[in-house]
Design a protein around this motif. Structure first.
Motif, PDB file in Angstrom:
ATOM      1  N   ASN A  11       0.862  -1.184   0.000  1.00 27.36           N
ATOM      2  CA  ASN A  11       0.000   0.000   0.000  1.00 27.36           C
ATOM      3  C   ASN A  11       0.897   1.232   0.000  1.00 27.36           C
ATOM      4  O   ASN A  11       1.409   1.647   1.039  1.00 27.36           O
ATOM      5  N   THR A  53      -8.620   0.038  -6.334  1.00 31.32           N
ATOM      6  CA  THR A  53      -8.097   1.401  -6.168  1.00 31.32           C
ATOM      7  C   THR A  53      -6.663   1.380  -5.662  1.00 31.32           C
ATOM      8  O   THR A  53      -5.808   2.150  -6.121  1.00 31.32           O
ATOM      9  N   ASP A  54      -6.373   0.488  -4.688  1.00 32.09           N
ATOM     10  CA  ASP A  54      -5.007   0.396  -4.149  1.00 32.09           C
ATOM     11  C   ASP A  54      -4.016  -0.020  -5.228  1.00 32.09           C
ATOM     12  O   ASP A  54      -2.888   0.498  -5.303  1.00 32.09           O
ATOM     13  N   GLY A  58       0.443   3.762 -10.150  1.00 36.11           N
ATOM     14  CA  GLY A  58       0.621   5.179 -10.474  1.00 36.11           C
ATOM     15  C   GLY A  58       1.824   5.768  -9.760  1.00 36.11           C
ATOM     16  O   GLY A  58       2.571   6.574 -10.341  1.00 36.11           O
ATOM     17  N   SER A  59       2.024   5.401  -8.492  1.00 44.26           N
ATOM     18  CA  SER A  59       3.180   5.907  -7.748  1.00 44.26           C
ATOM     19  C   SER A  59       4.486   5.398  -8.356  1.00 44.26           C
ATOM     20  O   SER A  59       5.464   6.150  -8.484  1.00 44.26           O
ATOM     21  N   ASP A  89       1.287  10.850  -0.232  1.00 45.81           N
ATOM     22  CA  ASP A  89       0.670  12.128   0.116  1.00 45.81           C
ATOM     23  C   ASP A  89       0.445  12.163   1.632  1.00 45.81           C
ATOM     24  O   ASP A  89      -0.318  11.350   2.163  1.00 45.81           O
ATOM     25  N   ASP A 101      -3.265  12.150   2.710  1.00 41.39           N
ATOM     26  CA  ASP A 101      -3.925  10.851   2.550  1.00 41.39           C
ATOM     27  C   ASP A 101      -3.523   9.893   3.662  1.00 41.39           C
ATOM     28  O   ASP A 101      -4.357   9.161   4.192  1.00 41.39           O
ATOM     29  N   ARG A 131      -4.248   0.435  -8.483  1.00 39.37           N
ATOM     30  CA  ARG A 131      -4.013   1.534  -9.414  1.00 39.37           C
ATOM     31  C   ARG A 131      -3.136   2.620  -8.788  1.00 39.37           C
ATOM     32  O   ARG A 131      -2.281   3.205  -9.442  1.00 39.37           O
ATOM     33  N   ARG A 132      -3.377   2.894  -7.487  1.00 39.70           N
ATOM     34  CA  ARG A 132      -2.560   3.911  -6.827  1.00 39.70           C
ATOM     35  C   ARG A 132      -1.102   3.450  -6.744  1.00 39.70           C
ATOM     36  O   ARG A 132      -0.175   4.233  -6.970  1.00 39.70           O
ATOM     37  N   ASN A 133      -0.875   2.172  -6.417  1.00 40.36           N
ATOM     38  CA  ASN A 133       0.491   1.654  -6.342  1.00 40.36           C
ATOM     39  C   ASN A 133       1.199   1.767  -7.693  1.00 40.36           C
ATOM     40  O   ASN A 133       2.345   2.235  -7.776  1.00 40.36           O
ATOM     41  N   LYS A 193       1.467   5.029  -0.321  1.00 41.66           N
ATOM     42  CA  LYS A 193       0.857   6.353  -0.234  1.00 41.66           C
ATOM     43  C   LYS A 193       1.966   7.352   0.057  1.00 41.66           C
ATOM     44  O   LYS A 193       2.695   7.206   1.049  1.00 41.66           O
TER      45      LYS A 193
END
Length: 963
Positions: free
Chosen positions: A447, A580-581, A587-588, A451, A454, A583-585, A449
């Protein structure tokens, strides 16, 4: 022993004492003592010793006392040996001993020295004797020759007399002996061959193979191969049954691949349209009828029917059914498209004559079709040459600042990336990224993150979920306030560590994948780098490599990392999607890689990530080496081994599969922009466009121009006669020639129609050998007059051209086999993609059926409702905005009646004025939803009444569907 011990005492300070000489020391010292005694004893009690440093020490022999000052009345004792005398005696004895040992150690050397001396003396005596004999050589020779001559003559006369006396017996014996020897040699040789027959065959085969290899090497590498070598390989120009079969398989497979690509593209476009319609349906919760009709249409557009459409010309007689006029038009189109395909300048300039949105559509619909989506090496070579020419043209004419390549959206770059990320480069991206993407997706605990806000909100939500009480911390905070909490900083550090770890995996997969990137992408990267360097010579290597990185990573790879499901990097079941997780991973990770590729540091709003700037710099160096290696590719001619002779040895004419609309569209664009793409008036494209005349209608071309063949390039010279030039014109030569022609006729009878030779070649085959030779002589004479051939060098230029044909034929066969394998792989991948699309269709059909069931249960009485509104009432509701040529005070006299039809989602709208029906309008609800989706707020009914789209939808929802 006592003497030796005394001599070796360190206090005495003697040197060179050797234990082996103890007896000799004793004897020599005793002898020296005797000599002293014999010389006389003065009975003195004192002895004087010299001490190092220049001093003397005086010693009393009787009292054993010593003194440094000389005693009064000092007299040195004459019988005592001084230290110097003892040392001299020891040195002499030791030297003698050492010399004796040296002689013993070198006894063999001494022996050799003595032998050399003795040998010298013996050689001296021998040379003296030899010198004497040499001086007497004439006399000796004379004596010996006289004596030998006498003996030989006597023996010869005796033997001659004997043989003359037995002449008959001698002849008989000689003949028998010679016969026996000859027969024995023959039998032995014959038996030797029988015993070694396998070895003989091997030797013969080896010699012949070496000769064949030398001849082949001469054919391949010699600048001017001789005719004798060429005759041995000219049969390679003939086409075997296997060549015909492979060519047929290649044509069929290429046609299937192109058809399947177009079918898949149509399926994909229809599926995208289905997505939009279903989205509108879900948003408005209303009619599915249009979606259902599109679904039915979608399921009918399968590959078989599309293939049938492509083969429509065959059902109608194809090219054979054309009239002379239409045949000439067909040939003109053939020449036009062949010219467009082989000369990239026209299309490269045409692309930039259109707006960017239209040029992209033109590329997708016409240019990729023109090159059959690069389904073989020839068409891939031509397409890449077009990309190369277009990119150079765009940089030359449209790029004023070097950074515009990155900040803008260059047309050619966009097309290259789109093409190589499609069917051609999809497998490459999948091989490079699929393993690491799948690893990220499978790691449920990951996970990332970065930000702080967030992370802060996630922490607060977690505390509230665990405790069941509202947190006392504020929910809305700034990044600085979020970072003031230790827990947020800890979680941020963990995320950064995790991000670096997984980014390393992606980076390792990317930088080790240079060889997996499609050649087309790497070649365009090289062209981009070289073209920018040519236009901006002051730009540094780092700046150029960053732009190459923008192409290879940001445009080509980055979208596939961010959305792997959209680019077929991973397999998802129908209806499945990334969380969502996940895609966020991804993207980062993509953001990190993009910063590393462009050497961009985290600053400003992302200052909390500045601790990884050093890592980004290190990663950029890896990316830099990767971009540099990616640009190191051979030129197109070297890669594809294609030159101006390549089309001369192909069995079949190049074929493209193109629609009527695309033909007309291309023709129209060429006519509109012909002066821009070919400013020279003598350019051949002007002549072709003049021959074609005006753009024809679709109806005039339907069923006639679905499949084009490029112009015939089978330009065989009169010398290409399978080596028959070397035959003498005789009865035997003519008979051999006729048999060769019969074999050729049998072979040609089996040749498929598409690969038949031209009429002129067939007519040449029917000539006799003499007639062919005469025709060849005539042709050679014409070539000589034109300066193309030279009889002085035995027409070596023509022989070189034939040799080049043979070499190109071999390369073509190799490329064809490789192309068959590649097309089979592509066909398999396209089938898999088609299967996936079919699964999506089934999923959509299931979804639509469910929605239909729900709609039927909720709105089963909606068809009985009929609405009547005056124009004034609709104007009050805001649905009606105005009616052209009618004042607002007359709206009360206009009545609109809305009735649902049998088809779900279709409404019949009637307009009455003063009770008299004026017009009827069929309103499709799905069209309203589409207009709403496209942002159109106002539409016209009856071409006069303007209505508000959103309020009309609201009215229909409320009255007919209870929303």
């Amino acid at each position: 022993s006592q003497t030796l011990s005394a001599l070796r005492s360190p206090d005495v300070g003697l040197y060179g004492v050797t234990p082996e000489c103890a007896e000799t020391y004793q004897r020599e010292l005793a002898e020296a003592k005797k000599k002293k005694m014999a010389a006389g004893d003065n009975a003195s009690e004192w002895v004087k010793h010299w001490v190092r440093g220049g001093y003397h020490y005086y010693h009393n022999l009787r009292s054993r006392d010593g003194a440094w000052d000389e005693p009064s009345g000092f007299v040195h004792n004459s019988t005592q040996l001084s230290r110097e005398e003892i040392q001299s005696t020891i040195s002499g004895v030791t030297a003698a001993y050492n010399r004796e040992q040296l002689w013993l150690a070198n006894e063999s050397l001494i022996t050799k020295l003595q032998a050399c001396c003795r040998g010298y003396l013996v050689r001296q005596e021998f040379n003296a004797r030899l010198s004497f004999l040499k001086k007497q050589v004439p006399a000796i020779t004379c004596i010996q020759s006289q004596w030998r001559g006498y003996k030989q003559r006597k023996a010869y006369q005796d033997r001659l007399g004997y043989l003359q006396a037995h002449k008959d017996q001698v002849v008989k014996i000689q003949s028998m002996t010679r016969m026996y020897q000859a027969r024995k040699r023959y039998r032995n040789r014959l038996q030797y061959f029988k015993d070694h027959i396998n070895d003989v065959i091997k030797i013969q085969a080896f010699i012949r193979a070496n000769k064949a290899r030398d001849d082949y090497k001469t054919l391949i590498s010699a600048e001017n191969p001789p005719m004798v070598v060429l005759r041995k390989f000219v049969h390679l120009l003939d086409q075997s049954d296997q060549d015909f079969q492979e060519e047929l398989d290649l044509m069929k497979l290429r046609e299937e691949v192109v058809t399947l690509i177009r079918s898949n593209q149509q399926l994909e476009n229809d599926l995208n349209l289905m997505d939009i319609k279903i989205g509108l349906l879900v948003k408005n919760k209303i009619t599915l009828q249009d979606v259902v009709s599109h679904s039915k249409k979608l399921t009918k557009k399968n590959k078989e029917q599309l293939s049938d459409m492509m083969m429509l010309n065959k059902q109608k007689g194809g090219l054979k059914a054309l009239s002379k006029e239409k045949r000439e038009k067909l040939e003109a189109y053939q020449h036009l498209f062949y010219l467009l395909q082989t000369n990239p300048t026209y299309l490269a300039k045409l692309i930039f004559q259109m707006p960017q949105n239209k040029s992209t559509k033109f590329m997708d619909s016409v240019i990729f079709t023109l090159y059959n989506y690069a389904s073989n090496q020839r068409e891939e070579y031509l397409l890449l040459r077009l990309f190369q020419t277009a990119l150079k043209e765009e940089i030359k004419s449209k790029v004023d600042q070097i950074h515009e390549i990155v900040t803008g959206n260059p047309t050619v770059i966009k097309m290259v990336v789109s093409f190589n990320r499609g069917a051609r480069g999809q497998n490459a991206l999948r091989q490079i990224l699929a393993p690491v993407v799948k690893e990220i997706m499978d790691d449920k605990s990951l996970n990332i993150k970065t930000d702080p806000v967030d992370i802060y909100k996630s922490w607060v939500n977690q505390m509230e979920s665990q405790t069941g009480e509202a947190s006392k911390l504020p929910y809305d905070v700034t990044p600085e306030q979020a970072l003031s909490h230790e827990e947020v900083r800890t979680r941020l550090d963990t995320s950064i560590r995790n991000m670096r770890t997984v980014t390393d995996k992606f980076l390792a997969a990317i930088v080790s994948s240079v060889d997996k990137i499609p050649y087309g992408m790497r070649f365009i990267a090289k062209v981009l780098k070289d073209s920018l360097h040519e236009k901006f010579p002051d730009a540094g290597e780092d700046e150029l490599l960053k732009i190459v990185g923008n192409l290879l990573y940001y445009r080509y790879m980055n979208p596939a990392i961010v959305a792997p499901d959209a680019f077929d990097i991973i397999d998802l079941s129908a209806g499945g999607q990334l969380t969502t997780d996940q895609r966020r991973n991804l993207g980062s990770i993509a953001k990190m890689l993009q910063h590393a590729a462009s050497n961009k540091m985290f600053m400003g709003d992302n200052a909390h990530l500045s601790i990884i700037n050093e890592y980004l710099s290190q990663s950029h160096q890896k990316f830099r080496r990767f971009f540099q290696a990616a640009c190191e590719v051979p030129e197109l001619q070297d890669k594809f081994n294609i030159d101006e002779y390549s089309d001369l040895v192909t069995l079949t004419k190049p074929v493209i599969y193109i629609s009527i609309g695309e033909i007309i569209n291309t023709h129209t664009l060429l006519l509109d922009h012909q002066d821009a793409i070919a400013p020279e008036h003598n350019d051949p494209i002007h002549e072709l466009l003049d021959d074609l005349g005006e753009v024809p209608t679709i109806e005039s071309l339907i069923g006639e121009l679905l499949s084009f063949y490029a112009r015939d390039m089978s330009c065989r010279g009169p010398w290409c006669l399978d080596g028959e030039l070397a035959l003498d014109y005789s009865t035997h030569g003519e008979a051999e020639h006729q048999r060769a022609m019969q074999r050729r006729a049998i072979r040609d009878a089996k040749t498929p129609d598409k690969m038949k030779k031209s009429i002129s070649v067939k007519e040449d085959s029917n000539l006799s050998l003499q007639e062919k030779k005469e025709k060849i002589k005539t042709g050679l004479k014409k070539l000589t007059e034109l300066g193309i051939a030279d009889p002085m060098n035995k027409y070596q230029e023509l022989i070189n051209d034939i040799a080049k044909d043979i070499r190109n034929q071999r390369r073509y066969r190799q490329r064809r086999k490789a192309e068959l394998v590649k097309l089979q792989q592509t066909y398999s991948a396209l089938n898999s993609k088609a299967t996936f699309y079919e699964e999506q269709v089934d999923y959509y059909k299931s979804y639509i059926k469910t929605c239909l069931d729900n709609l039927a249960s909720k709105g089963k009485n909606s068809k009985k409702i009929s609405l009547k509104y005056t124009a004034a009432r609709l104007h009050e509701k805001g649905v009606l905005l105005e009616i052209e040529d009618l004042q607002a005070n007359q709206f009360k006299n206009v009545i609109f009646e809305i009735n649902p039809t049998e088809e779900v989602g279709d409404f019949e709208v009637k307009a009455k004025f003063m009770g008299v029906q004026m017009e009827t309008f069929m309103l499709h609800y799905q069209d309203l939803l589409q207009l709403q989706y496209e942002g159109v707020a106002v539409m016209k009914l009856f071409n006069r009444a303007k209505v508000n789209v959103n309020l009309l939808i609201f009215l229909l929802n409320k009255k007919f569907y209870g929303k």
